[in-house]
Design a protein around this motif. Structure first.
Motif, PDB file in Angstrom:
ATOM      1  N   ARG A  77      -1.226   3.171   4.670  1.00 28.23           N
ATOM      2  CA  ARG A  77      -2.568   3.688   4.961  1.00 28.23           C
ATOM      3  C   ARG A  77      -2.734   3.986   6.445  1.00 28.23           C
ATOM      4  NH1 ARG A  77      -5.755   0.000   0.650  1.00 28.23           N
ATOM      5  NH2 ARG A  77      -5.480   1.436  -1.104  1.00 28.23           N
ATOM      6  N   GLY A  78      -2.141   3.173   7.297  1.00 24.26           N
ATOM      7  CA  GLY A  78      -2.181   3.424   8.733  1.00 24.26           C
ATOM      8  C   GLY A  78      -1.485   4.724   9.092  1.00 24.26           C
ATOM      9  N   ALA A  79      -0.355   4.977   8.449  1.00 19.36           N
ATOM     10  CA  ALA A  79       0.375   6.232   8.681  1.00 19.36           C
ATOM     11  C   ALA A  79      -0.480   7.423   8.273  1.00 19.36           C
ATOM     12  CB  ALA A  79       1.686   6.232   7.896  1.00 19.36           C
ATOM     13  N   MET A  80      -1.170   7.281   7.159  1.00 16.62           N
ATOM     14  CA  MET A  80      -2.012   8.378   6.676  1.00 16.62           C
ATOM     15  C   MET A  80      -3.193   8.623   7.607  1.00 16.62           C
ATOM     16  SD  MET A  80      -1.873   7.666   2.581  1.00 16.62           S
ATOM     17  CE  MET A  80      -2.796   9.160   2.166  1.00 16.62           C
ATOM     18  N   ARG A  81      -3.764   7.551   8.161  1.00 15.24           N
ATOM     19  CA  ARG A  81      -4.877   7.711   9.112  1.00 15.24           C
ATOM     20  C   ARG A  81      -4.406   8.362  10.401  1.00 15.24           C
ATOM     21  NH1 ARG A  81      -6.393   2.717   7.210  1.00 15.24           N
ATOM     22  NH2 ARG A  81      -5.315   1.644   8.901  1.00 15.24           N
ATOM     23  N   LEU A  82      -3.280   7.881  10.926  1.00 19.79           N
ATOM     24  CA  LEU A  82      -2.777   8.372  12.208  1.00 19.79           C
ATOM     25  C   LEU A  82      -2.278   9.810  12.117  1.00 19.79           C
ATOM     26  CD1 LEU A  82      -2.308   7.472  15.123  1.00 19.79           C
ATOM     27  CD2 LEU A  82      -0.041   6.692  14.431  1.00 19.79           C
ATOM     28  N   HIS A  83      -1.766  10.195  10.968  1.00 22.73           N
ATOM     29  CA  HIS A  83      -1.193  11.533  10.788  1.00 22.73           C
ATOM     30  C   HIS A  83      -1.987  12.297   9.723  1.00 22.73           C
ATOM     31  CE1 HIS A  83       2.106  10.418  13.373  1.00 22.73           C
ATOM     32  NE2 HIS A  83       2.181   9.271  12.711  1.00 22.73           N
ATOM     33  N   ALA A  84      -3.282  12.315   9.919  1.00 22.12           N
ATOM     34  CA  ALA A  84      -4.191  12.928   8.935  1.00 22.12           C
ATOM     35  C   ALA A  84      -3.937  14.416   8.734  1.00 22.12           C
ATOM     36  CB  ALA A  84      -5.645  12.696   9.349  1.00 22.12           C
ATOM     37  N   GLU A  85      -3.368  15.083   9.714  1.00 18.54           N
ATOM     38  CA  GLU A  85      -3.127  16.525   9.616  1.00 18.54           C
ATOM     39  C   GLU A  85      -1.698  16.854   9.167  1.00 18.54           C
ATOM     40  OE1 GLU A  85      -5.679  18.621  10.003  1.00 18.54           O
ATOM     41  OE2 GLU A  85      -6.907  16.830  10.340  1.00 18.54           O
ATOM     42  N   HIS A  86      -0.896  15.845   8.905  1.00 16.50           N
ATOM     43  CA  HIS A  86       0.511  16.069   8.526  1.00 16.50           C
ATOM     44  C   HIS A  86       0.620  16.048   7.004  1.00 16.50           C
ATOM     45  CE1 HIS A  86       4.834  15.467   8.098  1.00 16.50           C
ATOM     46  NE2 HIS A  86       4.950  15.869   9.361  1.00 16.50           N
ATOM     47  N   ALA A  87       0.892  17.202   6.428  1.00 17.67           N
ATOM     48  CA  ALA A  87       0.911  17.342   4.962  1.00 17.67           C
ATOM     49  C   ALA A  87       1.925  16.417   4.300  1.00 17.67           C
ATOM     50  CB  ALA A  87       1.176  18.793   4.568  1.00 17.67           C
ATOM     51  N   GLY A  88       3.102  16.274   4.887  1.00 14.19           N
ATOM     52  CA  GLY A  88       4.133  15.437   4.281  1.00 14.19           C
ATOM     53  C   GLY A  88       3.747  13.973   4.244  1.00 14.19           C
ATOM     54  N   VAL A  89       3.166  13.483   5.345  1.00 11.92           N
ATOM     55  CA  VAL A  89       2.719  12.093   5.382  1.00 11.92           C
ATOM     56  C   VAL A  89       1.605  11.882   4.365  1.00 11.92           C
ATOM     57  CG1 VAL A  89       1.657  10.275   6.782  1.00 11.92           C
ATOM     58  CG2 VAL A  89       3.419  11.751   7.786  1.00 11.92           C
ATOM     59  N   GLN A  90       0.683  12.819   4.285  1.00  5.58           N
ATOM     60  CA  GLN A  90      -0.426  12.688   3.345  1.00  5.58           C
ATOM     61  C   GLN A  90       0.069  12.697   1.901  1.00  5.58           C
ATOM     62  OE1 GLN A  90      -3.655  11.983   4.264  1.00  5.58           O
ATOM     63  NE2 GLN A  90      -2.595  11.739   6.210  1.00  5.58           N
ATOM     64  N   HIS A  91       0.981  13.595   1.593  1.00  4.87           N
ATOM     65  CA  HIS A  91       1.484  13.708   0.228  1.00  4.87           C
ATOM     66  C   HIS A  91       2.259  12.459  -0.189  1.00  4.87           C
ATOM     67  CE1 HIS A  91       3.155  15.431  -3.408  1.00  4.87           C
ATOM     68  NE2 HIS A  91       4.369  15.147  -2.966  1.00  4.87           N
ATOM     69  N   LEU A  92       3.269  12.104   0.616  1.00  2.00           N
ATOM     70  CA  LEU A  92       4.101  10.956   0.247  1.00  2.00           C
ATOM     71  C   LEU A  92       3.352   9.642   0.398  1.00  2.00           C
ATOM     72  CD1 LEU A  92       7.551  12.102   1.647  1.00  2.00           C
ATOM     73  CD2 LEU A  92       6.753  12.097  -0.720  1.00  2.00           C
ATOM     74  N   GLY A  93       2.421   9.585   1.350  1.00  2.43           N
ATOM     75  CA  GLY A  93       1.586   8.400   1.481  1.00  2.43           C
ATOM     76  C   GLY A  93       0.709   8.194   0.272  1.00  2.43           C
ATOM     77  N   SER A  94       0.125   9.269  -0.213  1.00  7.48           N
ATOM     78  CA  SER A  94      -0.720   9.196  -1.418  1.00  7.48           C
ATOM     79  C   SER A  94       0.087   8.726  -2.626  1.00  7.48           C
ATOM     80  CB  SER A  94      -1.366  10.551  -1.717  1.00  7.48           C
ATOM     81  OG  SER A  94      -2.254  10.905  -0.707  1.00  7.48           O
ATOM     82  N   LEU A  95       1.295   9.253  -2.752  1.00  7.58           N
ATOM     83  CA  LEU A  95       2.158   8.834  -3.868  1.00  7.58           C
ATOM     84  C   LEU A  95       2.526   7.351  -3.739  1.00  7.58           C
ATOM     85  CD1 LEU A  95       4.533  11.921  -4.194  1.00  7.58           C
ATOM     86  CD2 LEU A  95       2.615  11.307  -5.687  1.00  7.58           C
ATOM     87  N   ALA A  96       2.796   6.919  -2.510  1.00  3.39           N
ATOM     88  CA  ALA A  96       3.145   5.511  -2.298  1.00  3.39           C
ATOM     89  C   ALA A  96       1.968   4.599  -2.642  1.00  3.39           C
ATOM     90  CB  ALA A  96       3.599   5.284  -0.849  1.00  3.39           C
ATOM     91  N   VAL A  97       0.778   4.952  -2.166  1.00  2.00           N
ATOM     92  CA  VAL A  97      -0.402   4.136  -2.469  1.00  2.00           C
ATOM     93  C   VAL A  97      -0.637   4.094  -3.978  1.00  2.00           C
ATOM     94  CG1 VAL A  97      -2.922   4.025  -2.219  1.00  2.00           C
ATOM     95  CG2 VAL A  97      -1.494   4.467  -0.220  1.00  2.00           C
ATOM     96  N   ALA A  98      -0.500   5.227  -4.647  1.00  5.65           N
ATOM     97  CA  ALA A  98      -0.683   5.264  -6.103  1.00  5.65           C
ATOM     98  C   ALA A  98       0.357   4.383  -6.805  1.00  5.65           C
ATOM     99  CB  ALA A  98      -0.606   6.693  -6.612  1.00  5.65           C
ATOM    100  N   ALA A  99       1.589   4.394  -6.323  1.00  6.14           N
ATOM    101  CA  ALA A  99       2.640   3.584  -6.932  1.00  6.14           C
ATOM    102  C   ALA A  99       2.387   2.094  -6.735  1.00  6.14           C
ATOM    103  CB  ALA A  99       3.999   3.969  -6.351  1.00  6.14           C
ATOM    104  N   LEU A 100       1.705   1.760  -5.637  1.00  4.70           N
ATOM    105  CA  LEU A 100       1.458   0.351  -5.327  1.00  4.70           C
ATOM    106  C   LEU A 100       0.225  -0.213  -6.039  1.00  4.70           C
ATOM    107  CD1 LEU A 100       2.338   0.522  -1.561  1.00  4.70           C
ATOM    108  CD2 LEU A 100       3.526  -0.849  -3.286  1.00  4.70           C
ATOM    109  N   GLU A 101      -0.598   0.642  -6.611  1.00  3.99           N
ATOM    110  CA  GLU A 101      -1.824   0.162  -7.267  1.00  3.99           C
ATOM    111  C   GLU A 101      -1.578  -0.262  -8.691  1.00  3.99           C
ATOM    112  OE1 GLU A 101      -4.493   3.443  -6.644  1.00  3.99           O
ATOM    113  OE2 GLU A 101      -5.144   2.595  -4.748  1.00  3.99           O
TER     114      GLU A 101
END
Length: 101
Positions: A77-101
């Motif tokens: 989540r920190g990576a996603m906040r810090l790199h809010a404009e980076h599509a790759g971080v947002q995409h893979l971060g979202s998938l990671a968060v979804a996998a962890l829930e």
């Protein structure tokens, strides 16, 4: 940071195999990926590759526990906040968060 990015990408690729997911976790690979992400928080490539590795490793329930125990949800989540404009971080971060829930 380039070495850590390449390492996280390699872990993510190796983790596509279920047997490797267990081996990576058993050898401390989750902590290594999270450590690289913490050490290079400002580097979007490390964050993208790390989020990808975390998401792939989180397929196994035991790994979810290890990732959460290592603070992985906050790291992603920190990576996603810090790199809010980076599509790759947002995409893979979202998938990671979804996998962890």
């Amino acid at each position: 940071a380039g070495v850590q990015e390449a390492g996280c990408r390699a872990v993510g690729s190796l983790a596509l195999n279920a047997d490797n997911q267990v081996k990576i976790a058993g050898e401390g690979g989750i902590g290594v990926v999270l450590g690289a992400m913490r050490m290079h928080a400002e580097h979007p490539g490390v964050q993208e590759a790390g989020c990808g590795a975390v998401g792939t490793l989180a397929v196994i329930p035991e790994n979810k526990v290890k990732i959460a125990g290592g603070g992985g949800i906050g790291v992603v989540r920190g990576a996603m906040r810090l790199h809010a404009e980076h599509a790759g971080v947002q995409h893979l971060g979202s998938l990671a968060v979804a996998a962890l829930e």
